[in-house]
Design an enzyme around this catalytic site. Sequence first.
Site, PDB file in Angstrom:
ATOM      1  N   PRO A 113       0.796  -1.226   0.000  1.00  8.59           N
ATOM      2  CA  PRO A 113       0.000   0.000   0.000  1.00  8.59           C
ATOM      3  C   PRO A 113       0.832   1.281   0.000  1.00  8.59           C
ATOM      4  CG  PRO A 113      -0.125  -1.099   2.135  1.00  8.59           C
ATOM      5  CD  PRO A 113       0.584  -2.028   1.203  1.00  8.59           C
ATOM      6  N   ASN A 114       0.326   2.229  -0.732  1.00  8.76           N
ATOM      7  CA  ASN A 114       0.841   3.591  -0.835  1.00  8.76           C
ATOM      8  C   ASN A 114       2.137   3.716  -1.629  1.00  8.76           C
ATOM      9  OD1 ASN A 114      -1.289   4.799   0.719  1.00  8.76           O
ATOM     10  ND2 ASN A 114      -0.342   3.849   2.510  1.00  8.76           N
ATOM     11  N   ARG A 146       5.027  10.909  -1.864  1.00  4.62           N
ATOM     12  CA  ARG A 146       4.815  10.609  -0.448  1.00  4.62           C
ATOM     13  C   ARG A 146       6.113  10.720   0.343  1.00  4.62           C
ATOM     14  NH1 ARG A 146       4.586   4.852   2.099  1.00  4.62           N
ATOM     15  NH2 ARG A 146       3.999   5.395   4.211  1.00  4.62           N
ATOM     16  N   TYR A 187      11.431   8.592   1.631  1.00  5.19           N
ATOM     17  CA  TYR A 187      11.442   7.641   0.520  1.00  5.19           C
ATOM     18  C   TYR A 187      12.112   8.158  -0.742  1.00  5.19           C
ATOM     19  CZ  TYR A 187       8.064   5.460   3.593  1.00  5.19           C
ATOM     20  OH  TYR A 187       7.445   4.903   4.682  1.00  5.19           O
ATOM     21  N   ASN A 207       7.995  -5.635  -1.259  1.00  4.44           N
ATOM     22  CA  ASN A 207       7.989  -4.516  -0.329  1.00  4.44           C
ATOM     23  C   ASN A 207       6.563  -4.463   0.221  1.00  4.44           C
ATOM     24  OD1 ASN A 207       7.889  -2.103   1.042  1.00  4.44           O
ATOM     25  ND2 ASN A 207       9.092  -0.992  -0.480  1.00  4.44           N
ATOM     26  N   ALA A 263       3.245  -0.948   4.638  1.00  2.79           N
ATOM     27  CA  ALA A 263       2.591  -0.953   5.956  1.00  2.79           C
ATOM     28  C   ALA A 263       2.176  -2.346   6.409  1.00  2.79           C
ATOM     29  CB  ALA A 263       1.374  -0.033   5.933  1.00  2.79           C
ATOM     30  N   GLU A 305      12.468  -9.649   1.163  1.00  2.00           N
ATOM     31  CA  GLU A 305      11.704  -8.470   1.576  1.00  2.00           C
ATOM     32  C   GLU A 305      12.573  -7.241   1.369  1.00  2.00           C
ATOM     33  OE1 GLU A 305       9.869  -6.837   5.731  1.00  2.00           O
ATOM     34  OE2 GLU A 305       9.419  -8.913   5.179  1.00  2.00           O
ATOM     35  N   HIS A 331      12.770  -2.912   1.792  1.00  2.00           N
ATOM     36  CA  HIS A 331      12.254  -1.645   2.324  1.00  2.00           C
ATOM     37  C   HIS A 331      13.162  -0.531   1.827  1.00  2.00           C
ATOM     38  CE1 HIS A 331       9.378  -3.513   5.013  1.00  2.00           C
ATOM     39  NE2 HIS A 331      10.306  -4.428   5.245  1.00  2.00           N
ATOM     40  N   ARG A 371      13.668   3.927  12.122  1.00  2.00           N
ATOM     41  CA  ARG A 371      12.426   4.685  12.056  1.00  2.00           C
ATOM     42  C   ARG A 371      11.730   4.723  13.408  1.00  2.00           C
ATOM     43  NH1 ARG A 371       9.522   4.275   6.963  1.00  2.00           N
ATOM     44  NH2 ARG A 371       8.163   5.766   7.980  1.00  2.00           N
TER      45      ARG A 371
END
Length: 164
Positions: free
Chosen positions: A11-12, A19, A24, A75, A78, A99, A101, A108
Amino acid sequence: MAARIMILNGPNLNFLGIREPHIYGSTTLGEIEASCKALADQLGVSMSFHQSNMEGELVSLIQSAHGNADAIIMNPAAYSFTSIALIDALKIFEGVKIEVHISNIHARDELHRHSITSSASTAVICGLGPYGYLAAMLAAVQRLGQLPATIAPALHGLAAGGKA
């Protein structure tokens, strides 16, 4: 047979470049896809690239990889921090699972530090920005025993492009 890689984005991520660029960066998801496609072509592997804001659709895509992909690069965004459904789907897939990111999730805020989906992954790459996708592709192909004897020619063209 050439390796088959499925790249999934949660998502996003369709709003990359807009964003939170301070986290990012300014690279768009389309630019990441183009870089991945260029690397796939140079490595001689097939690649599919998907993005969904819906957890169930991501689960269905992971399930569709069974028998149709040798590696999944994901990725989860969320969903990394919340999705038991993604963990269960990833556990079913027997190939390489990496995975990715874009940010260093370990540096974070508390909500973004602990990826539960990592428990179902072969490896995790974080904090390399968009280049993490390319590193994941190289790692997947290496894990599958299909990395060319020398990768310098394949990487030279990408480095010259300046993207990702």
